[in-house]
Design a protein around this motif. Structure first.
Motif, PDB file in Angstrom:
ATOM      1  N   MET A   7       0.655  -1.164   0.017  1.00  0.00           N
ATOM      2  CA  MET A   7       0.130   0.053  -0.035  1.00  0.00           C
ATOM      3  C   MET A   7       0.608   1.369  -0.264  1.00  0.00           C
ATOM      4  O   MET A   7       1.746   0.856   0.984  1.00  0.00           O
ATOM      5  N   ASP A   8       0.393   2.354  -0.702  1.00  0.00           N
ATOM      6  CA  ASP A   8       0.833   3.393  -0.379  1.00  0.00           C
ATOM      7  C   ASP A   8       0.194   3.929   0.560  1.00  0.00           C
ATOM      8  O   ASP A   8      -0.338   3.684   0.805  1.00  0.00           O
ATOM      9  N   SER A   9       1.202   5.637   1.050  1.00  0.00           N
ATOM     10  CA  SER A   9       0.252   5.924   2.006  1.00  0.00           C
ATOM     11  C   SER A   9      -1.161   6.324   1.825  1.00  0.00           C
ATOM     12  O   SER A   9      -1.392   7.100   0.357  1.00  0.00           O
ATOM     13  N   PHE A  10      -2.143   7.082   2.211  1.00  0.00           N
ATOM     14  CA  PHE A  10      -3.186   7.899   2.037  1.00  0.00           C
ATOM     15  C   PHE A  10      -2.506   9.505   2.974  1.00  0.00           C
ATOM     16  O   PHE A  10      -2.686   9.066   4.589  1.00  0.00           O
ATOM     17  N   LYS A  11      -1.924   9.841   2.455  1.00  0.00           N
ATOM     18  CA  LYS A  11      -1.049  11.765   2.545  1.00  0.00           C
ATOM     19  C   LYS A  11      -3.051  11.864   3.623  1.00  0.00           C
ATOM     20  O   LYS A  11      -3.490  11.803   3.707  1.00  0.00           O
ATOM     21  N   ALA A  42       6.647   3.196  -1.904  1.00  0.00           N
ATOM     22  CA  ALA A  42       6.472   4.404  -2.052  1.00  0.00           C
ATOM     23  C   ALA A  42       7.001   5.776  -3.740  1.00  0.00           C
ATOM     24  O   ALA A  42       7.284   4.685  -4.334  1.00  0.00           O
ATOM     25  N   ASP A  43       6.548   6.068  -4.332  1.00  0.00           N
ATOM     26  CA  ASP A  43       7.116   6.897  -5.729  1.00  0.00           C
ATOM     27  C   ASP A  43       7.973   8.113  -5.480  1.00  0.00           C
ATOM     28  O   ASP A  43       8.630   8.813  -6.831  1.00  0.00           O
ATOM     29  N   GLY A 268       9.971   7.785 -10.211  1.00  0.00           N
ATOM     30  CA  GLY A 268       9.972   7.240  -8.822  1.00  0.00           C
ATOM     31  C   GLY A 268       9.892   5.375  -8.316  1.00  0.00           C
ATOM     32  O   GLY A 268      10.488   4.837  -7.692  1.00  0.00           O
ATOM     33  N   ILE A 269       8.888   4.839  -9.143  1.00  0.00           N
ATOM     34  CA  ILE A 269       8.641   4.004  -8.909  1.00  0.00           C
ATOM     35  C   ILE A 269       9.494   2.720  -9.119  1.00  0.00           C
ATOM     36  O   ILE A 269       9.517   1.868  -7.873  1.00  0.00           O
ATOM     37  N   GLN A 270       9.854   2.698 -10.350  1.00  0.00           N
ATOM     38  CA  GLN A 270      11.076   1.872 -10.723  1.00  0.00           C
ATOM     39  C   GLN A 270      12.148   2.470  -9.848  1.00  0.00           C
ATOM     40  O   GLN A 270      12.913   1.056  -9.450  1.00  0.00           O
ATOM     41  N   LEU A 271      12.297   3.688  -9.488  1.00  0.00           N
ATOM     42  CA  LEU A 271      13.520   3.303  -8.588  1.00  0.00           C
ATOM     43  C   LEU A 271      13.387   2.818  -8.134  1.00  0.00           C
ATOM     44  O   LEU A 271      13.598   2.064  -6.500  1.00  0.00           O
ATOM     45  N   ILE A 272      12.036   2.292  -6.512  1.00  0.00           N
ATOM     46  CA  ILE A 272      11.807   1.995  -5.250  1.00  0.00           C
ATOM     47  C   ILE A 272      11.830   0.251  -5.547  1.00  0.00           C
ATOM     48  O   ILE A 272      12.304  -0.514  -4.505  1.00  0.00           O
ATOM     49  N   ALA A 273      11.276   0.475  -6.692  1.00  0.00           N
ATOM     50  CA  ALA A 273      10.791  -1.361  -6.743  1.00  0.00           C
ATOM     51  C   ALA A 273      12.255  -1.782  -6.924  1.00  0.00           C
ATOM     52  O   ALA A 273      11.971  -3.239  -6.802  1.00  0.00           O
ATOM     53  N   SER A 274      13.973  -1.219  -7.590  1.00  0.00           N
ATOM     54  CA  SER A 274      14.441  -2.006  -7.841  1.00  0.00           C
ATOM     55  C   SER A 274      14.987  -1.944  -6.933  1.00  0.00           C
ATOM     56  O   SER A 274      16.006  -2.854  -6.446  1.00  0.00           O
ATOM     57  N   GLY A 302       0.660   7.621 -13.030  1.00  0.00           N
ATOM     58  CA  GLY A 302       2.066   6.227 -13.368  1.00  0.00           C
ATOM     59  C   GLY A 302       2.383   6.787 -12.050  1.00  0.00           C
ATOM     60  O   GLY A 302       3.892   6.440 -10.768  1.00  0.00           O
ATOM     61  N   LYS A 303       1.813   6.994 -10.735  1.00  0.00           N
ATOM     62  CA  LYS A 303       1.701   6.353  -9.550  1.00  0.00           C
ATOM     63  C   LYS A 303       2.327   5.432  -8.975  1.00  0.00           C
ATOM     64  O   LYS A 303       1.480   4.202  -9.085  1.00  0.00           O
ATOM     65  N   ALA A 304       2.503   4.882  -7.147  1.00  0.00           N
ATOM     66  CA  ALA A 304       2.935   3.853  -6.992  1.00  0.00           C
ATOM     67  C   ALA A 304       1.776   2.563  -6.976  1.00  0.00           C
ATOM     68  O   ALA A 304       2.393   2.032  -7.681  1.00  0.00           O
ATOM     69  N   PRO A 305       1.139   3.087  -6.994  1.00  0.00           N
ATOM     70  CA  PRO A 305       0.043   1.491  -6.979  1.00  0.00           C
ATOM     71  C   PRO A 305       0.345   1.257  -8.528  1.00  0.00           C
ATOM     72  O   PRO A 305       0.304  -0.033  -8.312  1.00  0.00           O
ATOM     73  N   ILE A 306       0.213   1.805  -9.887  1.00  0.00           N
ATOM     74  CA  ILE A 306       0.488   1.772 -11.104  1.00  0.00           C
ATOM     75  C   ILE A 306       1.326   0.739 -11.134  1.00  0.00           C
ATOM     76  O   ILE A 306       0.880   0.213 -12.100  1.00  0.00           O
ATOM     77  N   GLY A 307       2.171   1.556 -10.786  1.00  0.00           N
ATOM     78  CA  GLY A 307       3.348   1.291 -10.814  1.00  0.00           C
ATOM     79  C   GLY A 307       4.044  -0.393 -10.555  1.00  0.00           C
ATOM     80  O   GLY A 307       4.304  -1.362 -10.793  1.00  0.00           O
ATOM     81  N   MET A 308       3.131  -0.642  -9.277  1.00  0.00           N
ATOM     82  CA  MET A 308       2.747  -1.733  -8.949  1.00  0.00           C
ATOM     83  C   MET A 308       2.745  -2.761  -9.377  1.00  0.00           C
ATOM     84  O   MET A 308       2.636  -4.084  -9.500  1.00  0.00           O
TER      85      MET A 308
END
Length: 379
Positions: A7-11, A42-43, A268-274, A302-308
């Motif tokens: 889960m990404d944060s609920f800001k 996170a993204d 961002g999400i690609q960097l975090i995923a790696s 392209g935010k974190a959930p879509i990257g996931m």
């Protein structure tokens, strides 16, 4: 049954870690023997330090630095489990929430504290840096950050040009003699999810400065300063920062990292995923659960959930997305890898009530338990 919960944060409400744990509790309420792997997500924005520190068994480093208006602020960055990679959110040192609404003025605000965090990480032996852009209160083109690392920006008289966006138009040259020599051994990976150019109608000043306190005249002044500074950078380095996609991110910090610290700007999400090893950890999962506070058009961009979801789709894994609210038309989300979306709001309530931490955690847990009650019944 293996479920990966990312889960990404609920800001403004709950963190990625807390949200993922609430979903895990809901699954275990009805499927105690299920294997649930929680991966903070996170993204590159808020929550990036927390996500990567948790994913790699790293540690937090507190550091008092120069805040956006010059007063000290208490910032925190992370060192990953490898002990030589630092992860820094620029907002920790120069974020918009650090400046009172009536004090916001990008002519004055500085990114100096970001450079102090980098310098501290260098002193601890870190030579790899993950930087999360976003949420800055600045429009100084990253000059403050660079000043903290030993760069000098001089006016036509050979004097220091000063700090903040107001200084950009006065800069005529860049002096490198005092630059921290350890930077030459350092690799910067910068999480950047916008493509805005450095200046112009789609640049840093016109697009982002108004939310940082700039009126129309100040926006024009800042943009002129950015144009002038771009000429100085091109003269000093040969690099045309206006042509770098994302150079306008975080008030021009994207340009500073790219042109003067040889950084790579990455989604961002690609960097975090790696760095979090996401592909390895979801490879044998039966389901992936992701989500954020509001699933909407920005999510699909392209935010974190879509990257996931895209990562899971490559492996043929169904993805369930949970959010405080979901759009009436989920087509764009479904087309990008989210199998189905669910709102966790279980009855009429105000936004304020829905964003109360315990309410949101309870709703996540209940929604997850009901979903997996169904899944267990049909498997």
């Amino acid at each position: 049954m293996k479920v990966v919960v990312a889960m990404d944060s609920f800001k403004g409400c709950i963190s990625s870690i807390d949200g993922s744990q609430a979903v895990a509790l809901g699954i275990h309420d009805v499927w105690p023997e299920a294997e649930v792997d929680c991966i903070p997500l996170a993204d590159g924005g808020e929550g990036t330090v927390e996500a990567l520190v948790a994913a790699t068994g790293g540690k937090y480093i507190p550091k008092s630095v120069t805040g956006p208006l010059g007063s000290p602020v208490e910032a925190v960055y992370g060192v990953l489990g490898d002990n030589h990679t630092a992860v820094i959110e620029v907002a920790a040192a120069c974020g918009l929430p650090l400046v009172q609404l009536n004090e916001r003025n990008p002519l004055l605000t500085t990114s100096y504290g970001v450079g102090e965090l980098i310098a501290d990480a260098l002193s601890r032996g870190c030579r790899s840096m993950i930087i999360g852009l976003g949420g800055s209160a600045t429009n100084d083109a990253g000059t403050g950050m660079l000043q903290a690392l030993g760069f000098r920006f001089l006016d036509s008289h050979g004097q220091e040009a000063g700090r903040g966006g107001q200084s950009l138009a006065a800069i005529r040259s860049i002096e490198l003699a005092g630059v921290n020599p350890e930077l030459a051994k350092c690799r910067f990976h910068v999480a950047c999810d916008v493509n805005n150019p450095f200046y112009g109608e789609h640049g840093a000043a016109y697009v982002f400065a108004p939310q940082k306190g700039a009126g129309p005249e100040m926006v024009q002044q800042l943009d002129l300063g950015m144009r002038s500074f771009a000429d100085v950078v091109k003269s000093a380095t040969g690099k045309d920062i206006q042509r770098i996609a994302g150079a306008g991110a975080a008030g021009g910090l994207g340009a500073a990292f790219s042109a003067l610290l040889n950084a790579k700007l990455e989604p961002g999400i690609q960097l975090i995923a790696s760095h979090a090893g996401l592909q390895r950890r979801i490879a044998d999962a039966d389901f992936v659960i992701t989500g954020e506070g509001k699933l909407d058009e920005q999510t699909s961009m392209g935010k974190a959930p879509i990257g996931m979801a895209k990562l899971a789709r490559q492996l043929g894994i169904p993805v369930l997305a949970l959010g405080g609210s979901i759009p009436q038309d989920t087509t764009s989300l479904n087309e990008q890898g989210i199998t189905s979306c669910f709102s966790i709001t279980n009855g009429p309530m105000s936004l304020e009530e829905a964003m109360e931490k315990q309410v949101a955690l309870n709703n996540l847990r209940l929604c997850a338990s009901q979903l997996f009650r169904l899944i267990r019944a049909i498997r």
